[in-house]
Design an enzyme around this catalytic site. Structure first.
Site, PDB file in Angstrom:
ATOM      1  N   GLU A 414       0.795  -1.226   0.000  1.00  0.00           N
ATOM      2  CA  GLU A 414       0.000   0.000   0.000  1.00  0.00           C
ATOM      3  C   GLU A 414       0.829   1.278   0.000  1.00  0.00           C
ATOM      4  OE1 GLU A 414      -3.178   0.332  -0.193  1.00  0.00           O
ATOM      5  OE2 GLU A 414      -4.194  -1.341   0.773  1.00  0.00           O
ATOM      6  N   GLU A 494      -4.706 -10.199  -0.649  1.00  0.00           N
ATOM      7  CA  GLU A 494      -5.640 -10.056   0.475  1.00  0.00           C
ATOM      8  C   GLU A 494      -7.057 -10.307  -0.030  1.00  0.00           C
ATOM      9  OE1 GLU A 494      -5.192  -6.385   2.757  1.00  0.00           O
ATOM     10  OE2 GLU A 494      -3.009  -6.469   2.508  1.00  0.00           O
TER      11      GLU A 494
HETATM   12  C1  IPT Z   1      -5.622  -3.541   3.310  1.00  0.00           C
HETATM   13  C2  IPT Z   1      -4.280  -3.438   3.959  1.00  0.00           C
HETATM   14  O1  IPT Z   1      -3.248  -3.839   3.105  1.00  0.00           O
HETATM   15  C3  IPT Z   1      -4.190  -4.253   5.213  1.00  0.00           C
HETATM   16  O2  IPT Z   1      -3.032  -3.880   5.914  1.00  0.00           O
HETATM   17  C4  IPT Z   1      -5.417  -4.071   6.052  1.00  0.00           C
HETATM   18  O3  IPT Z   1      -5.541  -2.734   6.416  1.00  0.00           O
HETATM   19  C5  IPT Z   1      -6.607  -4.455   5.267  1.00  0.00           C
HETATM   20  O4  IPT Z   1      -6.712  -3.663   4.134  1.00  0.00           O
HETATM   21  C6  IPT Z   1      -7.907  -4.249   6.022  1.00  0.00           C
HETATM   22  O5  IPT Z   1      -7.915  -4.747   7.305  1.00  0.00           O
HETATM   23  S1  IPT Z   1      -5.892  -2.037   2.464  1.00  0.00           S
HETATM   24  C7  IPT Z   1      -7.382  -2.185   1.549  1.00  0.00           C
HETATM   25  C8  IPT Z   1      -8.565  -1.994   2.400  1.00  0.00           C
HETATM   26  C9  IPT Z   1      -7.390  -1.118   0.524  1.00  0.00           C
END
Ligand code: IPT
Length: 983
Positions: A414, A494
């Site tokens: 990010e 993710e």
């Molecule tokens: C994504 C992040 O990379 C991670 O660290 C964490 O914040 C997660 O979201 C949510 O819990 S960022 C994404 C929402 C754009």
């Protein structure tokens, strides 16, 4: 400006980074343990630190444990932010309010030690540290989750040495460390004194040629100046001795390393009159025609994102904490970890080597908070920061280059894009061309060997699988760039945000992943809830989140989003993920069992199978099942020699399990890895099934109406008792305590907001009439929110079936414009649709036939089996750290509530229903902010639901798929209530 903490220069006085995990003849002394400590409000600290000439009386100071975070040891608070910097954005400056910890301890150097080249090794200091040895400043550095090593050859002395370390909470480095996590300052990883020796660093290149079955080994050994040392190598397990360093050897008969089969060899290295030992694994990572392969085999990572987290120790994990994580992952069929979002403690990687996990290791770089500056001044796009990015990357790659488990380097998380990424990508490609590189957030992907996004919907993932996804805007004009991107394998870094109850759709995602070889892996966000164990003055325990600390800004409950609860108890979401990831699929159809291996590398010789035949949850027979050993990807069909089961009451199920046949390093023999079930016979309808003809009479007495065993109020139609069992408050209930996913993400998918605006949390009820005839009594009514013109009309029809049983048919008819509300584009959807009733508190145990034993929802029901289950009422609940809907039992055919000395209540469903039982109402659960605020009422509430809304993972992610919503349409369902004998 204070140097060390307010400059883009990353460090001073540190030696070049090198690998760890080499079992050198070189010795170390642990400097962990008790240190003298004093916290100051600014970076000035306590002033000059002790050593020669300065006599700071540290004897008066407190003692603190290293490794540890001072904010978890009684000095100030840990702070949690998601994307926000907890200081103004003005890089590289930080505020004067900068809590600074001075650490002091003494140590002696063991006799006979080689001091020449001796170092102090700090495995992790958050966020910046400056070191004095015997009063002389040695160096300083930033980079919290990275090692720093300082040469102290000249400064070590006989007798007592005094080591002083000043650790700053905020530094320029903090701008590169805006990960979604707690800010936790301190010396949180080990501190070591390392002996100086001739062998300074070892770089192992251990590949595997899958065509010939040969290992390809080259070992570079260097001295302190970085010059090659001539070394000889032994591999005793392969019968090899005296191989030369710095040349490539082809070695026959090597067993390759993989996450499924983590074979390691001890390599002995002799150089400069010394001997050192390194564990190595042979493996080759490659991307071939857009497919990620290891040792020539396509692999798919079934992964999790792991932060280092412990609910008392923060990121200062013990070896046992790390081992627990690895074993829990392996035991739940997880085969990969993304080290979100920084390099972990090096022991974690050694554990991954040993037990077998694919690792995507990520650099300690995230600049997310620049989003509040419109990305103006973002460090990766500002050359001044490039040395810091390069140094961070080098410290990771050099430290961990010899771990076979690390198969991919991830540049950062990010942090948008910029030339800084070109620099670190180029550095890695030069230093370690053996591993592909991942970076998600630059939509050109020009630094990345993977196409990657976060939290896509099922439809978007399906399109990616077909290579039909939309072109990212930034590549619209760049045909070559777009062609390159489209040919990349897809890594879902993710997905499935595990905040609160959920995530839903894990099985749906898996089905799509399985359909395309473009998918090389997906990583659930995230492994463990980040929260801290706390106790109220009244002694009630809870888990603290960001909002429990008096500091703004904070990221509230967003840190409670793991598959493990903060105390490392598996959540239902982890059990679901384990089932979705099972290494063999077992399909049961009649007596025929089809087993398909989903291993990608190893065979199934580690598994043993058993079958079990059950009628209505009672075991009829059981036995071993001989399934041939399957090579990766193969399947086999076998038939179970079933005994004659006849045709009885209740469903007949055949369950087949696969368990470890012998101990593995990560679980003992008998550990269950997979199961499958098949319905052999629906069975004769249970004695009081919904189809049964009604018998008995409805009678109107003075104040009451009776329908078989049921007594109703003659005026209101309210239920009073069933054959001596008090029961009341039967009403339509559409509410549920919103889950974290029901809250959506900010304004996105905030279903709860719509529910509350419409008033689904405060429905009002009305009885319109009680109609009685000889065989049935019908209570007609209307349930609707204030303000709204739309409603659910209800008819509860009671028909006596016997002296003990009565059938309830629930009819719900929506009226008015449910889909045409004044709340923007949001349709009103229902949290649940069913009835709830109130029973005596003494009914404390639920026994049921349906899916179990755990909670389940329509989009998260893979981990539960059809069977007969029994739990005390409190045991039905899952205690999420933020109270919310939980504990639903899905596809229940019958259920019985029992309690000592009380008549029981049995419920038979004509078609499977959702059942939940708790000692409070949905509204009670909704009002509570902490688990200890959930009241325990003097009643048992029973919910018999036609449907409960799915879970989804909208807390970060797409909207709940429409098929998991409850249709708002005329609905009818029926249950039979029977009063049973007291037990
Ligand atoms: C994504 C992040 O990379 C991670 O660290 C964490 O914040 C997660 O979201 C949510 O819990 S960022 C994404 C929402 C754009």
């Amino acid at each position: 400006m204070t140097d060390a903490i307010e400059t883009t220069v990353p460090s001073s006085g540190c030696r070049t980074p090198r690998s760890q995990g080499v079992r050198y003849s070189r010795r170390t002394v642990s400097l962990s343990g008790s240190w003298r400590f004093r916290l100051s409000p600014t970076a000035a600290g306590t002033g000059p630190l002790p050593g020669d000439g300065t006599a700071t009386p540290v004897g008066e100071w407190d003692e603190i444990e290293v490794p540890g975070h001072w904010v978890l040891q009684g000095y100030g608070d840990p702070l949690y932010t998601n994307t926000a910097y907890p200081f103004p954005i003005d890089p590289p400056r930080v505020p004067d309010e900068n809590p600074t910890g001075d650490y002091v301890r003494t140590f002696g150097v063991p006799v006979g030690w080689h001091r020449d080249g001796a170092t102090l090794l700090f495995q992790g200091a958050d966020s910046a540290a400056r070191v004095w040895l015997n009063g002389v400043e040695v160096g300083w550095w930033t980079g919290s989750r990275l090692p720093a090593e300082l040469d102290v050859s000249e400064l070590l002395r006989e007798g007592t040495n005094t080591l002083a370390v000043r650790v700053y909470r905020w530094s320029a480095g903090s701008y590169l460390e805006d990960q979604d996590m707690w800010w936790l300052p301190g010396l949180f990883r080990d501190v070591l004194l390392v002996e100086g020796r001739g062998i300074d660093d070892v770089h192992v290149h251990a590949g595997y040629d899958h065509d010939t079955g040969e290992g390809i080994l080259r070992v570079d050994v260097t001295d302190r100046a970085g010059a090659a040392l001539e070394a000889t190598l032994d591999l005793p397990a392969l019968g090899l001795e005296g191989l030369s360093s710095a040349v490539e050897h082809r070695i026959a008969g090597v067993a390759p390393w993989s996450a499924e089969s983590p074979v390691l060899y001890d390599l002995l290295i002799r150089a400069a009159g010394e001997e050192a030992e390194q564990r190595i694994g042979f493996r080759t990572v490659a991307i071939v025609d857009g497919v990620l392969q290891v040792n020539g085999t396509p692999i798919r990572m079934r992964g999790v994102n792991r932060h280092e987290q412990h609910w008392e120790r923060g990121r200062a994990l013990t070896y046992d904490d790390m081992l627990a994580d690895v074993l829990l992952m392996k035991q739940h069929n997880i085969n990969a970890v993304r080290t979100a979002h920084y390099p972990p403690h090096p022991d974690f990687l050694s554990l991954c080597d040993t037990h077998g996990l694919w690792v995507v290791e990520e650099g300690d770089i995230e600049t997310h908070g620049f989003i509040y500056a419109g990305w103006e001044g973002n460090p990766p796009a500002d050359d001044a920061w490039t040395p810091a990015l390069l140094e961070r990357t080098a410290r990771m790659v050099e430290r961990d280059k010899n771990h076979p488990s690390v198969i991919i380097w991830s540049l950062a998380n990010e942090s948008e894009g910029g030339a800084g990424f070109d620099a670190i990508e180029a550095w890695i490609r030069d230093r370690d061309p053996s591993r592909p590189i991942h970076y998600e957030r630059d939509r050109t992907y020009h630094n990345s060997d993977f196409y990657s996004v976060m939290y896509p919907s099922l439809e978007d993932v399906a399109a990616i699988g077909r290579r039909e996804e939309e072109t990212p805007e930034v590549l619209a004009e760049d045909a070559d760039g777009e062609r390159r991107r489209r040919a990349l394998p897809f890594l879902l870094c993710e997905f499935a945000h595990a905040q609160g109850n959920g995530p839903g759709s894990l099985a749906d995602y898996e089905e799509i992943f399985a359909g395309s070889d473009r998918f090389c892996g997906a990583f659930v966000w995230e492994w463990i809830d980040h929260g801290y164990r706390a106790t109220t003055e009244a002694g009630q325990t809870y888990v603290r989140h960001g909002g429990d600390i008096d500091y703004q800004p904070n990221g509230q409950r967003y840190c409670h989003d793991g598959l493990l609860f903060a105390d490392r108890t598996p959540s239902p979401g982890l059990l679901e993920y384990a089932k979705v990831n099972e290494p063999v699929r077992i399909e049961v159809s009649g007596a025929v069992v089809e087993v398909t291996s989903r291993y990608q590398i190893r065979d199934t010789s580690n598994l043993a199978y058993r079958w079990r035949l059950e009628r209505d949850g009672t075991e009829l027979a059981t036995g071993d099942l001989a399934v041939p050993v399957l090579a990766a990807g193969e399947s086999a069909r076998v038939e179970v020699a079933l005994p004659e089961a006849g045709h009885g009451e209740g469903e007949l199920w055949l369950t087949v399990t696969a368990r470890l046949s012998h101990d593995e390093s990560w679980a003992t023999a008998g550990h269950q890895v997979a199961w499958g079930q098949g319905l052999l016979d629906g069975g004769a309808p249970p004695s009081v099934a919904g189809t049964r003809e009604r018998v008995g009479q409805v009678r109107r007495l003075e104040d009451t109406i009776t329908a078989g065993p049921l007594v109703l109020d003659a005026g209101t139609g309210a239920v009073r008792s069933l054959g001596g069992l008090p029961l009341d408050e039967l009403q339509l209930d559409v509410w549920r305590a919103p889950t974290e996913n029901d809250h959506g993400q900010g304004a996105l998918n905030n279903t709860t907001k719509v529910w509350r605006a419409v008033g689904l949390d405060r429905m009002l009820h009305r009885v319109d009439g009680v109609d009685v005839d000889a065989g049935a009594v019908t209570v007609r009514g209307r349930t609707a929110p204030a303000t709204q013109p739309f409603a659910l009309e209800t008819a509860f029809t009671w028909e006596p079936l016997s002296e003990e049983s009565v059938r309830l048919t629930v009819d719900v008819t929506p009226t008015g414009a449910w889909h045409d509300t004044p709340y923007g584009h949001h349709d009103v959807v229902l949290p649940r649709l069913g009835v709830r009733l109130r029973l005596p508190a003494g009914l404390g145990r639920l026994t049921w036939f349906g899916l179990g034993p755990g909670e389940a929802y329509v989009d998260s029901r893979t981990a539960v089996l059809a069977g007969r289950w029994s739990l005390p009422v409190p045991g039905l609940a899952t205690e999420y750290p933020f109270p919310q809907e939980n504990g639903n039992r899905h596809q229940v055919r019958w259920a019985e509530l029992t309690g000592e000395g009380l008549p029981g209540l049995r419920v038979d469903a004509a078609t499977p229903i959702d059942v939940s039982v708790r000692r409070c109402t949905n509204h009670d659960l909704d009002r509570a902010l902490k688990p200890y605020e959930v009241p325990v009422r003097d009643a048992t509430y029973l919910h018999l639901d036609h449907a409960v809304r799915g879970l989804g993972s909208s807390s970060v992610g797409p909207a709940l798929p429409g098929r998991y919503e409850i249709p708002i349409e005329p609905t009818r369902y029926a249950v039979v209530l029977t009063v049973t004998e007291p037990r």
